[in-house]
Design a protein around this motif. Structure first.
Motif, PDB file in Angstrom:
ATOM      1  N   GLU A 141       0.967  -1.090   0.010  1.00  0.00           N
ATOM      2  CA  GLU A 141       0.078   0.097   0.029  1.00  0.00           C
ATOM      3  C   GLU A 141       0.846   1.282  -0.090  1.00  0.00           C
ATOM      4  OE1 GLU A 141      -3.211  -0.161   3.156  1.00  0.00           O
ATOM      5  OE2 GLU A 141      -2.388  -2.224   3.355  1.00  0.00           O
ATOM      6  N   SER A 142       1.995   1.051   0.273  1.00  0.00           N
ATOM      7  CA  SER A 142       2.945   2.459   0.602  1.00  0.00           C
ATOM      8  C   SER A 142       4.240   2.237  -0.385  1.00  0.00           C
ATOM      9  CB  SER A 142       3.311   2.580   1.960  1.00  0.00           C
ATOM     10  OG  SER A 142       4.003   1.598   2.485  1.00  0.00           O
TER      11      SER A 142
ATOM     12  N   LEU B 285       1.833  -1.283   8.421  1.00  0.00           N
ATOM     13  CA  LEU B 285       0.941  -1.855   7.190  1.00  0.00           C
ATOM     14  C   LEU B 285       1.315  -3.235   6.742  1.00  0.00           C
ATOM     15  CD1 LEU B 285       0.602   1.188   4.762  1.00  0.00           C
ATOM     16  CD2 LEU B 285      -0.996   0.452   6.315  1.00  0.00           C
TER      17      LEU B 285
ATOM     18  N   LYS C  51       1.439 -10.435   2.791  1.00  0.00           N
ATOM     19  CA  LYS C  51       2.026  -9.677   1.740  1.00  0.00           C
ATOM     20  C   LYS C  51       3.357 -10.118   1.505  1.00  0.00           C
ATOM     21  CE  LYS C  51      -0.595  -5.426   3.064  1.00  0.00           C
ATOM     22  NZ  LYS C  51      -0.311  -4.143   3.762  1.00  0.00           N
TER      23      LYS C  51
END
Length: 333
Positions: A238-239, A297, A302
């Motif tokens: 996400e980042s 996160l 992931k």
């Protein structure tokens, strides 16, 4: 001192392997371990006394851990690798060698200093399996060039010129054995990086460039797995745009490869700076904790998805780039 061992013993054997047993090996291994510990303690104590310093406190011996062949450079799976014999390597006639290079450096308060080594080893092992027969996977060089983290506790690195010479010496040694295609994995790289400019272990690119010019018969390339897999990783994390060090990406990957070594989540930190500011100042100037990203996160899922994507992209990049380089050199000769 005067001849190669092959001139003295064509099979490379000087001794009586017929007398070997596993029990003897285990006893010898244990004895050497104890002897090494005793020697190191006694020698360091003697050196301290000679220099007028107090001896270091004696730490309690660590319990032996079973399965020591299941970690580090021995945990490299099937195929041709450091667990293969010279006979097996000769029989397999590998045409490509993979040389992973990592780093031992501070990775925030939540990750082990060997984080990059564990991640690079895992990706290299999977990429070698994807490339299949003809690939020789070398043990990962744990020490890279961590100039941006010099002086941080736990960091141990090589000067850029030293790392360049180490890579080039290994590549030339492989070249002399008949392996002329060398792929150097120059650390994990950045998920928002490119395959043109390395991030970390910058000297790897120069080492590879020099090898190609000085040894026309060698095809040498470098790759950083996260950069090679950038499009896929942008869909996983996400980042990515804000992730530089010990953030969402590194923490997720560590959760996948060494979950027991990941500590409590560190605070997110995005300094008001550009990535190339690390060419000018140490990372601790921009982030005292060495975190540049959003570790909050991170998830193991992931990390596992990223490992698979990075291995696939790395194998594809190595195969495609070496083939392209080979054709270019052939057409130019």
């Amino acid at each position: 001192d005067y001849a190669f061992i092959g001139a003295i013993s064509p099979d490379g054997v000087w001794g009586k392997p017929s007398l070997a047993t596993r029990e003897k090996g285990q006893r010898a291994f244990d004895a050497r371990g104890r002897g090494l510990v005793d020697y190191v303690r006694e020698t360091l104590d003697r050196a301290a006394r000679l220099k007028g310093r107090a001896s270091a406190p004696q730490a309690a011996p660590s319990p032996s851990r079973p399965g020591w062949l299941e970690w580090g450079p021995w945990a490299i799976g099937d195929g041709i690798n450091a667990r293969s014999t010279t006979v097996e390597v000769e029989r397999a006639r590998p045409h490509t060698a993979i040389l992973p290079v990592a780093a031992v450096e501070a990775h925030g308060p939540q990750l082990p200093v060997g984080c990059d080594t564990l991640i690079v080893e895992s990706i290299a092992r999977r990429a070698a399996a994807r490339l299949g027969p003809g690939t020789y996977l070398l043990p990962t060089i744990p020490f890279g060039s961590s100039t941006h983290l010099r002086g941080t506790p736990g960091t141990a690195d090589l000067a850029p010129d030293t790392l360049r010479l180490v890579i080039q010496d290994i590549a030339v040694a492989l070249h002399e054995t008949g392996i002329h295609r060398i792929a150097v994995i120059g650390g994990p790289g950045l998920a928002a990086g490119t395959t043109v400019i390395p991030f970390g272990n910058f000297i790897v690119k120069a080492a590879v460039r020099q090898l190609n010019h000085e040894y026309p018969g060698m095809d040498a390339i470098w790759v950083q797995p996260l950069a090679a897999a950038a499009p896929a990783l942008a869909q996983i994390f996400e980042s990515v745009a804000d992730d530089v060090h010990a953030g969402e990406v590194d923490t997720s990957l560590a959760m996948a490869v060494c979950p027991g070594s990941v500590g409590a989540p560190a605070d997110d930190h995005i300094p008001p700076a550009r990535r190339d500011d690390l060419d000018l100042v140490p990372l601790t100037t921009l982030s005292p904790t060495t975190v540049w990203g959003r570790p909050s996160l991170a998830t193991r899922a992931k990390g596992e998805a990223a490992l698979a994507a990075a291995a696939e992209a790395t194998a594809r990049y190595i195969a495609g780039t070496l083939d392209t380089l080979g054709r270019m050199k052939k057409d130019g000769r």
